[in-house]
Scaffold this motif. Structure first.
Motif, PDB file in Angstrom:
ATOM      1  N   VAL A   3       0.816  -1.203   0.000  1.00 13.31           N
ATOM      2  CA  VAL A   3       0.000   0.000   0.000  1.00 13.31           C
ATOM      3  C   VAL A   3       0.864   1.273   0.000  1.00 13.31           C
ATOM      4  O   VAL A   3       0.397   2.340  -0.390  1.00 13.31           O
ATOM      5  N   ILE A   4       2.119   1.168   0.381  1.00 19.16           N
ATOM      6  CA  ILE A   4       2.991   2.348   0.415  1.00 19.16           C
ATOM      7  C   ILE A   4       3.159   2.930  -0.986  1.00 19.16           C
ATOM      8  O   ILE A   4       3.126   4.150  -1.178  1.00 19.16           O
ATOM      9  N   GLY A   5       3.324   2.070  -1.999  1.00 21.43           N
ATOM     10  CA  GLY A   5       3.446   2.546  -3.381  1.00 21.43           C
ATOM     11  C   GLY A   5       2.202   3.277  -3.848  1.00 21.43           C
ATOM     12  O   GLY A   5       2.292   4.254  -4.601  1.00 21.43           O
ATOM     13  N   VAL A   6       1.034   2.822  -3.408  1.00 20.34           N
ATOM     14  CA  VAL A   6      -0.223   3.485  -3.759  1.00 20.34           C
ATOM     15  C   VAL A   6      -0.236   4.893  -3.177  1.00 20.34           C
ATOM     16  O   VAL A   6      -0.645   5.854  -3.838  1.00 20.34           O
ATOM     17  N   ALA A  46      -5.693   6.261  -1.925  1.00 18.08           N
ATOM     18  CA  ALA A  46      -4.848   7.330  -1.387  1.00 18.08           C
ATOM     19  C   ALA A  46      -5.258   8.699  -1.910  1.00 18.08           C
ATOM     20  O   ALA A  46      -4.886   9.724  -1.327  1.00 18.08           O
ATOM     21  N   ALA A  47      -6.044   8.739  -2.992  1.00 15.40           N
ATOM     22  CA  ALA A  47      -6.448  10.013  -3.585  1.00 15.40           C
ATOM     23  C   ALA A  47      -7.268  10.856  -2.613  1.00 15.40           C
ATOM     24  O   ALA A  47      -7.218  12.093  -2.671  1.00 15.40           O
ATOM     25  N   ARG A  48      -7.973  10.211  -1.702  1.00 13.20           N
ATOM     26  CA  ARG A  48      -8.800  10.988  -0.756  1.00 13.20           C
ATOM     27  C   ARG A  48      -7.952  11.794   0.228  1.00 13.20           C
ATOM     28  O   ARG A  48      -8.445  12.685   0.887  1.00 13.20           O
ATOM     29  N   PHE A  49      -6.653  11.452   0.348  1.00 11.40           N
ATOM     30  CA  PHE A  49      -5.768  12.204   1.234  1.00 11.40           C
ATOM     31  C   PHE A  49      -5.100  13.375   0.519  1.00 11.40           C
ATOM     32  O   PHE A  49      -4.401  14.160   1.150  1.00 11.40           O
ATOM     33  N   GLY A  50      -5.299  13.486  -0.793  1.00  8.51           N
ATOM     34  CA  GLY A  50      -4.796  14.610  -1.574  1.00  8.51           C
ATOM     35  C   GLY A  50      -3.282  14.767  -1.509  1.00  8.51           C
ATOM     36  O   GLY A  50      -2.539  13.802  -1.669  1.00  8.51           O
ATOM     37  N   ASP A  51      -2.847  16.004  -1.235  1.00 18.25           N
ATOM     38  CA  ASP A  51      -1.410  16.304  -1.193  1.00 18.25           C
ATOM     39  C   ASP A  51      -0.706  15.670   0.008  1.00 18.25           C
ATOM     40  O   ASP A  51       0.518  15.645   0.059  1.00 18.25           O
ATOM     41  N   GLU A  52      -1.473  15.198   0.968  1.00 17.96           N
ATOM     42  CA  GLU A  52      -0.891  14.571   2.147  1.00 17.96           C
ATOM     43  C   GLU A  52      -0.432  13.133   1.881  1.00 17.96           C
ATOM     44  O   GLU A  52       0.328  12.562   2.672  1.00 17.96           O
TER      45      GLU A  52
END
Length: 161
Positions: free
Chosen positions: A95-98, A106-112
């Motif tokens: 999941v780290i690569g995602v 991971a898109a829901r976390f945006g720039d974070e």
């Protein structure tokens, strides 16, 4: 860095394996050498499987024990940090690569997302090695003195059955 240490470990294990087999079989009578070799191979494979399981469990415990606090330091709620820690250990780090790419969930976390990926990987090697090597050194210090010291003998004659 970890790849080099694992490579060195594997190389050393490869060099030691043949010699250990010779030492183990040096005291076995020739007529029983097949049984001795099979027993030694079975014990070696069992030890490898158990050692891998212990290493994996230690890694999962270290990730689940330290990652939530690192993620909370980024401002994520504790429940989210626990869930992400379980996702990292459950996917063996996949999941780290995602999170590095920022795609998918991971898109829901945006720039974070890239910062979260950095938190998932940073500082874990020291924590994991400390949590793993402390019990490993305890186990080896308990069992090491009990291992018999065998000096191989040179066989010069064959015994007929």
């Amino acid at each position: 860095m970890a790849a080099y240490s694992h490579g060195a470990y594997g190389l050393g294990l490869g060099f030691a394996s043949a010699q250990l087999t010779s030492v183990v079989l040096s005291e076995v009578p020739i007529m029983q050498s097949g049984e001795g070799s099979a027993t030694q191979s079975t014990v070696r494979q069992l030890g490898t499987a158990v050692g891998s399981a212990i290493s994996g469990a230690s890694l999962a415990m270290a990730v689940n024990g330290t990652l939530p606090a690192r993620l909370e330091s980024l401002g994520l709620p504790a429940k989210v940090g626990d869930g992400l820690a379980q996702a990292v250990s459950g996917s063996a780090g996949g999941v780290i690569g995602v999170f590095r790419s920022g795609d998918g969930p991971a898109a829901r976390f945006g720039d974070e997302a890239p910062k979260i990926a950095d938190a998932m990987t940073s500082g874990s090697s020291k924590e994991v090695s400390g949590r793993f090597w402390s019990p490993a050194s305890c186990c080896s210090s308990v069992y090491w003195p009990r291992w018999p010291c065998v000096v191989p003998r040179r066989r010069t004659t064959c015994v007929d059955a």
